[in-house]
Design a protein around this motif. Sequence first.
Motif, mmCIF file in Angstrom:
data_model
loop_
_atom_site.group_PDB
_atom_site.id
_atom_site.type_symbol
_atom_site.label_atom_id
_atom_site.label_comp_id
_atom_site.label_asym_id
_atom_site.label_seq_id
_atom_site.Cartn_x
_atom_site.Cartn_y
_atom_site.Cartn_z
ATOM 1 N N ALA A 308 -4.003 48.398 -3.465
ATOM 2 C CA ALA A 308 -5.024 49.357 -3.039
ATOM 3 C C ALA A 308 -5.511 49.312 -4.589
ATOM 4 O O ALA A 308 -6.890 49.748 -4.677
ATOM 5 C CB ALA A 308 -3.702 50.508 -3.699
ATOM 6 N N ILE A 309 -4.747 48.384 -5.745
ATOM 7 C CA ILE A 309 -5.413 47.877 -7.024
ATOM 8 C C ILE A 309 -6.901 47.255 -6.473
ATOM 9 O O ILE A 309 -7.824 47.466 -7.071
ATOM 10 C CB ILE A 309 -4.791 47.231 -7.611
ATOM 11 C CG1 ILE A 309 -4.052 47.885 -8.724
ATOM 12 C CG2 ILE A 309 -5.768 46.938 -9.483
ATOM 13 C CD1 ILE A 309 -2.980 47.418 -9.290
ATOM 14 N N ASN A 310 -6.913 45.803 -6.007
ATOM 15 C CA ASN A 310 -7.842 45.528 -5.059
ATOM 16 C C ASN A 310 -8.587 46.251 -4.376
ATOM 17 O O ASN A 310 -9.757 46.250 -4.579
ATOM 18 C CB ASN A 310 -7.407 44.510 -4.474
ATOM 19 C CG ASN A 310 -6.575 42.981 -5.078
ATOM 20 O OD1 ASN A 310 -6.430 42.539 -6.483
ATOM 21 N ND2 ASN A 310 -5.646 42.283 -3.988
ATOM 22 N N ASP A 311 -8.098 47.141 -3.747
ATOM 23 C CA ASP A 311 -9.294 47.972 -3.440
ATOM 24 C C ASP A 311 -10.287 49.173 -3.980
ATOM 25 O O ASP A 311 -11.444 49.086 -3.786
ATOM 26 C CB ASP A 311 -8.584 49.103 -2.168
ATOM 27 C CG ASP A 311 -9.922 49.816 -1.604
ATOM 28 O OD1 ASP A 311 -9.766 49.455 0.030
ATOM 29 O OD2 ASP A 311 -9.748 50.948 -1.658
ATOM 30 N N ARG A 312 -9.233 49.832 -4.949
ATOM 31 C CA ARG A 312 -10.294 50.412 -6.143
ATOM 32 C C ARG A 312 -11.102 49.222 -6.521
ATOM 33 O O ARG A 312 -12.482 49.716 -6.758
ATOM 34 C CB ARG A 312 -9.945 51.427 -6.601
ATOM 35 C CG ARG A 312 -8.331 51.512 -6.123
ATOM 36 C CD ARG A 312 -9.484 52.547 -5.167
ATOM 37 N NE ARG A 312 -7.911 53.816 -4.783
ATOM 38 C CZ ARG A 312 -7.104 53.361 -3.412
ATOM 39 N NH1 ARG A 312 -7.726 52.593 -3.230
ATOM 40 N NH2 ARG A 312 -6.602 54.320 -3.166
ATOM 41 N N LEU A 313 -11.086 48.729 -7.082
ATOM 42 C CA LEU A 313 -11.794 47.529 -7.949
ATOM 43 C C LEU A 313 -13.191 46.873 -7.137
ATOM 44 O O LEU A 313 -13.977 46.457 -7.366
ATOM 45 C CB LEU A 313 -10.591 45.886 -8.090
ATOM 46 C CG LEU A 313 -9.850 46.054 -9.215
ATOM 47 C CD1 LEU A 313 -8.881 45.326 -9.977
ATOM 48 C CD2 LEU A 313 -10.820 46.594 -10.688
ATOM 49 N N GLN A 314 -12.810 46.158 -5.637
ATOM 50 C CA GLN A 314 -13.692 46.270 -4.926
ATOM 51 C C GLN A 314 -14.913 47.342 -4.770
ATOM 52 O O GLN A 314 -16.062 46.476 -4.458
ATOM 53 C CB GLN A 314 -12.563 46.032 -3.693
ATOM 54 C CG GLN A 314 -14.004 45.260 -2.125
ATOM 55 C CD GLN A 314 -14.248 43.870 -1.930
ATOM 56 O OE1 GLN A 314 -13.558 42.785 -2.529
ATOM 57 N NE2 GLN A 314 -15.638 43.922 -3.080
ATOM 58 N N ARG A 315 -14.381 48.216 -4.563
ATOM 59 C CA ARG A 315 -15.368 49.254 -4.300
ATOM 60 C C ARG A 315 -16.223 49.687 -5.572
ATOM 61 O O ARG A 315 -17.466 49.730 -5.451
ATOM 62 C CB ARG A 315 -14.358 50.624 -3.657
ATOM 63 C CG ARG A 315 -14.143 51.017 -2.980
ATOM 64 C CD ARG A 315 -13.857 51.934 -2.046
ATOM 65 N NE ARG A 315 -12.355 52.402 -1.435
ATOM 66 C CZ ARG A 315 -12.132 52.751 -0.678
ATOM 67 N NH1 ARG A 315 -13.586 53.983 -0.037
ATOM 68 N NH2 ARG A 315 -11.083 53.047 0.388
ATOM 69 N N ALA A 316 -15.459 49.023 -6.435
ATOM 70 C CA ALA A 316 -16.413 49.875 -7.766
ATOM 71 C C ALA A 316 -17.550 48.094 -7.889
ATOM 72 O O ALA A 316 -17.914 48.534 -8.691
ATOM 73 C CB ALA A 316 -15.383 50.278 -9.078
ATOM 74 N N SER A 317 -16.549 47.672 -7.792
ATOM 75 C CA SER A 317 -18.031 46.093 -7.331
ATOM 76 C C SER A 317 -18.943 46.264 -6.577
ATOM 77 O O SER A 317 -20.086 45.043 -6.803
ATOM 78 C CB SER A 317 -17.294 44.876 -8.071
ATOM 79 O OG SER A 317 -17.084 45.361 -6.002
ATOM 80 N N VAL A 318 -18.914 47.226 -6.238
ATOM 81 C CA VAL A 318 -20.220 47.430 -4.809
ATOM 82 C C VAL A 318 -21.409 47.808 -5.645
ATOM 83 O O VAL A 318 -21.351 49.383 -6.439
ATOM 84 C CB VAL A 318 -19.881 47.748 -3.530
ATOM 85 C CG1 VAL A 318 -20.902 48.253 -2.556
ATOM 86 C CG2 VAL A 318 -19.332 47.242 -3.071
ATOM 87 N N HIS A 319 -22.841 47.011 -5.794
ATOM 88 C CA HIS A 319 -23.962 48.156 -6.332
ATOM 89 C C HIS A 319 -25.309 48.164 -6.003
ATOM 90 O O HIS A 319 -24.713 46.973 -5.362
ATOM 91 C CB HIS A 319 -23.689 47.666 -8.038
ATOM 92 C CG HIS A 319 -23.006 48.081 -8.555
ATOM 93 N ND1 HIS A 319 -22.816 49.456 -9.218
ATOM 94 C CD2 HIS A 319 -21.192 47.509 -9.678
ATOM 95 C CE1 HIS A 319 -22.173 49.598 -10.498
ATOM 96 N NE2 HIS A 319 -21.235 48.599 -10.102
#
Length: 319
Positions: A308-319
Motif C-alpha cells: 500500500a505504501i508503494n502504491d501511494r508513493l507510485q501514484r504520488a510520483s505520476v505528474h
Amino acid sequence: MQETIIDTDIEMAAKLLLAGDCVAIPTETVYGLAGNALNEEIVLKIFEVKNRPHFDPLIVHCDSIESVKNYVKHLPDWALQLMQKFSPGPITFLLEKKNNIPDLVTSGLNTVAIRIPKHPLTLQLLQRLDFPLAAPSANPFGYISPTSAKHVKDQLNGKIKFILDGGNCHVGVESTIIGLENNLPTIFRVGGVAIEDIENEIGKIQVKTSSSSPHAPGMLLSHYAPRKPLLLGDVENGLAIYNSKKIGLISFHKNYDAVKKENQIQLSAKKDLHEAAKKLFAAMRKLDESDVEIILAERFPDEGLGRAINDRLQRASVH
Ligand code: TXA
Ligand code: MG
C-alpha cells in the motif's frame, strides 16, 4: 462560512449531520468527509466541497454487518467471511447495491463500496444516526489524504463547519478495496488490510489495482499527489542527479548523509511497515510544505503494508 471547529463532541457532529451538513470524521485509515449517504443533495455537497468529479464514486460507512445488509442485495460468503474477520477495520467491499443507495454515491455503478470503520468516535456517531455515512477522504480531490484533524483543517477551513477530532489515524493508508471480477474476489486498491492476510482467509485472489490496470472502474492513476515532484526508487541515483537542488527524502529506516537532517524522514527506525504506513501521509505533507524542491522516496519491501505504501508513493510520483 466561518472558521471550522475541531472538537471531540459527537453530539455536535450528529446534530450537524442530521441537519444535512457535511462533517469530517476520523477513521482508522484517514479522515473522511461525511454526509448522509441516503440523501442525494447532501452527497452532492460532498462532491462540491472536495471538488471531486461525479464519476468517482464514494464509500459508504456503516456501524455493523447487520447495517451493511440494509444497503446491499446479497452478502456473498467470501464477503461475509472477510467482514467477520476484518471488520470493523480497513477493508471496503464492492457489493451489489440496493435501490436506497442513490446513483450519485456509486457514480451509476450497480455496486456500492461499503465498509465498517474501526474508530470508537465514528462508530458511536454512526450508532446515533439512522443513516449510513458516505465519506471520501477529506482532502481536496487529488491531494494527499489527511491523517489528523489539523490536516483536514489546513485544506478545508471555512468549507465545512465541523471536524470530529479522533486524534492521529492508526493505520494511515486508505482501506483495501475488494470486489468481484469474473466472479472471483479481486483487490482493486491495496490498503490497510494486507493481501497476505486476506489470502490466509479465503485463498488466492486476483489483484487489479490501478497501476496494474488503469481502467479499473473508479480508480484514477494520479492521486495522493504532493505539489512538489516526487521520485520513487533508486534514491542514490536521484541524489546524484539532483545534487544542486534542495532535496527532501522519505526512507524506511536508513539515514542519508547527503541530505540535510531536517529534510529527511525515516518512517520506521524499527523497520515496522505498520508504523511506516501510519506516518507516510504526514511525511509527504511535511516535505511538501517545507522549502525542498524535490522529494525522493525509497521503494518499500513489496509485502504486507509495504504494497500500500508503494502504491501511494507510485501514484504520488505520476505528474
Ligand atoms: O480508508 C478509506 O477507504 C477512506 C476512509 C475515509 O474510509 N476513504 C477513502 O475514500 O479512501 P475515497 O473516496 O478517497 O476512495 C474511494 C475509492 C475511490 O478510488 C473510488 O473510485 C472507489 O473507492 N470506489 C468507490 N465506489 C466504487 C465502486 N462501486 N466500484 C469501484 N470503485 C469504487
Ligand atoms: Mg481519496
